[in-house]
Design an enzyme around this catalytic site. Structure first.
Site, short mmCIF file in Angstrom:
data_model
loop_
_atom_site.label_atom_id
_atom_site.label_comp_id
_atom_site.label_asym_id
_atom_site.label_seq_id
_atom_site.Cartn_x
_atom_site.Cartn_y
_atom_site.Cartn_z
N GLU A 192 -5.24 -4.78 -7.83
CA GLU A 192 -5.61 -5.73 -6.65
C GLU A 192 -4.52 -6.30 -6.23
O GLU A 192 -4.96 -6.93 -5.42
CB GLU A 192 -7.20 -5.98 -8.04
CG GLU A 192 -6.01 -6.86 -8.98
CD GLU A 192 -5.99 -5.41 -10.33
OE1 GLU A 192 -5.56 -4.51 -9.79
OE2 GLU A 192 -6.23 -6.51 -11.25
N ARG A 193 -3.65 -6.17 -6.54
CA ARG A 193 -1.50 -6.72 -6.33
C ARG A 193 -1.88 -6.67 -4.53
O ARG A 193 -2.03 -6.94 -3.39
CB ARG A 193 -1.07 -6.68 -6.42
CG ARG A 193 -0.97 -6.81 -8.06
CD ARG A 193 0.40 -6.41 -8.77
NE ARG A 193 0.33 -6.89 -10.30
CZ ARG A 193 0.94 -8.16 -10.63
NH1 ARG A 193 1.03 -9.18 -9.58
NH2 ARG A 193 1.14 -8.55 -11.92
N SER A 242 0.66 1.14 -15.92
CA SER A 242 1.48 1.23 -17.67
C SER A 242 0.96 1.56 -18.92
O SER A 242 -0.47 2.55 -18.30
CB SER A 242 1.26 -0.64 -17.47
OG SER A 242 -0.21 -0.75 -17.74
N CYS A 297 8.22 4.08 -11.12
CA CYS A 297 8.07 4.65 -12.35
C CYS A 297 8.88 6.00 -12.57
O CYS A 297 9.68 6.20 -14.07
CB CYS A 297 6.78 5.60 -12.31
SG CYS A 297 6.80 6.43 -11.42
P1 NAD Z 1 -0.62 -1.78 -14.69
O1 NAD Z 1 -1.49 -0.86 -15.88
O2 NAD Z 1 -1.07 -3.35 -14.72
O3 NAD Z 1 -2.33 -1.36 -13.61
C1 NAD Z 1 -2.69 -0.50 -13.13
C2 NAD Z 1 -4.18 -0.52 -12.82
O4 NAD Z 1 -4.81 -0.37 -13.89
C3 NAD Z 1 -4.28 -0.98 -11.47
O5 NAD Z 1 -4.83 -0.21 -11.01
C4 NAD Z 1 -5.45 -2.24 -12.76
O6 NAD Z 1 -6.47 -3.58 -11.76
C5 NAD Z 1 -5.62 -1.43 -13.78
N1 NAD Z 1 -5.75 -2.43 -15.36
C6 NAD Z 1 -4.33 -3.61 -15.20
N2 NAD Z 1 -4.71 -3.66 -16.10
C7 NAD Z 1 -6.37 -2.92 -16.98
C8 NAD Z 1 -7.16 -3.46 -18.34
N3 NAD Z 1 -6.83 -4.23 -19.02
N4 NAD Z 1 -8.00 -2.38 -18.16
C9 NAD Z 1 -8.50 -1.74 -17.19
N5 NAD Z 1 -7.64 -2.03 -15.87
C10 NAD Z 1 -6.51 -2.20 -16.20
O7 NAD Z 1 0.10 -1.51 -14.27
P2 NAD Z 1 1.09 -2.08 -12.43
O8 NAD Z 1 1.71 -3.15 -13.42
O9 NAD Z 1 -0.06 -2.57 -11.21
O10 NAD Z 1 1.72 -0.79 -12.51
C11 NAD Z 1 3.47 -0.63 -12.66
C12 NAD Z 1 3.56 0.51 -13.76
O11 NAD Z 1 2.77 1.76 -12.86
C13 NAD Z 1 4.43 0.53 -14.54
O12 NAD Z 1 4.49 0.77 -15.75
C14 NAD Z 1 4.66 1.83 -13.54
O13 NAD Z 1 5.83 2.78 -14.95
C15 NAD Z 1 3.58 2.68 -14.09
N6 NAD Z 1 4.11 3.84 -12.94
C16 NAD Z 1 3.45 5.13 -13.36
C17 NAD Z 1 3.73 5.82 -12.76
C18 NAD Z 1 4.32 7.39 -12.94
O14 NAD Z 1 3.78 8.13 -12.09
N7 NAD Z 1 3.77 7.68 -14.76
C19 NAD Z 1 3.61 5.65 -10.94
C20 NAD Z 1 4.03 4.56 -10.75
C21 NAD Z 1 3.65 3.05 -11.27
#
Ligand code: NAD
Length: 496
Positions: A192-193, A242, A297
């Site tokens: 959503e960001r 995350s 990541c």
């Molecule tokens: P995030 O976990 O906050 O959000 C990811 C998704 O989950 C979003 O669409 C968000 O709307 C949803 N979300 C957030 N909180 C939630 C909850 N409590 N319940 C259900 N859904 C929820 O991650 P972010 O801040 O958008 O992205 C950064 C993170 O993603 C970092 O930790 C990074 O390392 C990771 N990442 C990992 C990879 C990989 O390949 N392992 C790739 C890109 C990013």
């Protein structure tokens, strides 16, 4: 209450001037009414758009129509299913710059980085277009007298993807080209960001002529994710984000009987041996730790100099890190853009303060960067003498901060990396084949580089980490994606 987005608004969106961040449900572009959020340019605080949130009702409608669409889509021969993907690839190539500019404005990464991200996305579509070969099964005649055996792969149904803010154009493309080419239908819930660039890319896929309902887009936050995880018509969940959320998604989706791949966070170590080529190594580290403002990541987060290399390495690194140009990613020559939002900057500042309080010494301090105060800027920061058990050595910071944890030997470095709860990527810098081979073999990490800046597997290889960086078994893209989005069936035949 949802309202249908007018043709005019969609046309404006297609022109790339203003992106209407609407959801696409059951073949219609709608503006749902379950809340909304402003989308802000992190380089200058300008409001770019407003994101209307979908809710459980839109998810239900999307899932039902995706299921209906699937009943027809699975019958379409794979050679025909990939035709809209070929057109999609051409359209995305044609609109690469437009999508990249939207991406830079909503995410903050530099335009060069955004262009590279879109190109990586195009490669995913290219690989998925090879599905007629990728989906082939095995066969063996006469497994017993007069009995033949073969395996086939069939689509599983409605699949959903939940994606993070840092690669808003590319990460969704790790998922839906593969899901769609294998005969599934797909519902995407982007971060959503940064909803604008994934919306524009889905618009291009719709324009490529995919039948209505095969791709759907629902915007929103946690409520939408929870509705997707619980919906009985959704068979598989792909998640990237995350670790904390990945763990919840893995558990909840599995509890609802779904197949899940959940890629999580990271704490990536860069190990530098005394024999490393220093200028090359420093350039690689700069790209890894400070590219995309450390919001990858695969970003290097802990630097582990081994033995006497520490001083010359840090001298050169700090000199070059301080010279990196920080600013609006749309400006040419800028090397480090802003963090995605003010709250993310606050979080990273908190880590820098905590690191210093725990005894680390800042060799360069990004808090002093000169940039537009309306933006979420933070310059490259190198924290030296970080203790292995301290917060900035263990936790994912996700900003332009490099923690230096010194090691005396390769054995000590390997033990340090293997003690991490994460295992996404790591790189060793050395001229010694023996050291590199030993590192690759003993390290408990999913993606391992030797003298690489960012060891990112390409579309035809699988992508995922180990330990808390990944929950599931089949990784993203490559052959794993084909296995993830299909069910395997074994057929045995005997004719009398
Ligand atoms: P995030 O976990 O906050 O959000 C990811 C998704 O989950 C979003 O669409 C968000 O709307 C949803 N979300 C957030 N909180 C939630 C909850 N409590 N319940 C259900 N859904 C929820 O991650 P972010 O801040 O958008 O992205 C950064 C993170 O993603 C970092 O930790 C990074 O390392 C990771 N990442 C990992 C990879 C990989 O390949 N392992 C790739 C890109 C990013």
């Amino acid at each position: 209450m949802s309202t249908v987005v007018s043709e005019k608004e969609v046309a404006v969106s297609k022109s790339g001037k203003t992106v209407v961040t609407s959801s696409c449900v059951a073949g219609e572009w709608i503006s749902p009414g379950a809340g909304s959020q402003p989308i802000v340019n992190p380089a200058n605080g300008e409001t770019l758009s407003t994101l209307p949130y979908a809710g459980a009702a839109e998810v239900d409608r999307a899932a039902r129509s995706a299921h209906q669409a699937w009943l027809a889509w699975r019958e379409v021969p794979v050679v025909d299913r990939v035709q809209p993907l070929y057109r999609f690839k051409s359209l995305l190539e044609k609109h690469t710059r437009e999508v990249a500019e939207i991406l830079t404005r909503e995410n903050g990464k530099t335009l060069d980085d955004a262009l590279a991200e879109v190109r990586r996305g195009v490669q995913m579509i290219e690989v998925a277009c090879g599905m007629p070969s990728l989906m082939m099964g095995d066969s063996l005649n006469d497994i017993a007298k007069g009995i033949d055996c073969r395996t086939i792969r069939q689509p599983i149904g409605v699949c959903a993807g939940i994606t993070p803010f840092n690669f808003p154009a590319m990460v969704p493309l790790w998922m839906y080209p593969f899901a769609i080419a294998t005969g599934n239908t797909f519902i995407l819930k982007p971060s959503e960001r940064v909803p604008m660039s994934p919306t524009r890319v889905v618009e291009l896929l719709v324009e490529a002529g995919l039948p209505a309902g095969v791709i759907q887009l629902v915007h929103g936050g946690r409520e939408v994710v929870e509705a997707l995880l619980a919906h009985p018509l959704i068979r598989a969940i792909s998640f990237v984000g995350s670790s904390a959320v990945a763990r919840i998604v893995y558990r909840e989706a599995a509890a609802h009987g779904k197949r899940v791949q959940a890629l999580g966070g990271a704490k990536n170590h860069l190990v530098v041996m005394p024999d490393a080529d220093l200028p090359q190594t420093v350039d690689a580290i700069l790209g890894s730790a400070f590219g995309a403002a450390g919001q990858r990541c695969l970003a290097g987060s802990v630097l582990v100099p081994v033995g006497e290399v520490a001083e010359p390495l840090l001298d050169l690194l700090v000199k070059k890190a301080t010279a990196l140009r920080v600013g609006d990613g749309m400006e040419s020559g800028v090397e480090v853009g802003p963090l995605v939002a003010a709250d993310q900057k606050k979080r990273v500042l908190g880590y820098i303060e905590k690191g210093i309080a725990e005894g680390a010494k800042p060799l360069c301090d990004g808090r002093q960067v000169k940039a537009d105060p309306a933006g979420s800027f933070l310059g490259p920061t190198v924290l030296d003498h970080v203790q292995p058990g301290s917060t900035v050595a263990r936790e994912e910071i996700f900003g332009p901060v490099l923690s230096v944890v010194r090691a005396k030997t390769l054995d000590e470095a390997i033990a340090l990396v293997n003690a991490s709860e994460y295992g996404n990527t790591t790189t060793i810098y050395t001229r010694s084949g023996k050291a590199a081979r030993e590192y690759q073999s003993r390290i408990e990490v999913g993606m391992v580089g030797v003298n690489m800046s960012v060891a990112a597997p390409m579309a035809f290889f699988p992508f995922a980490g180990w330990k808390n960086s990944f929950f599931g078994d089949l990784h993203a893209h490559g052959k794993d994606a084909v296995a993830f989005y299909t069910e395997q069936k074994v057929l045995m035949t005997r004719w009398f």
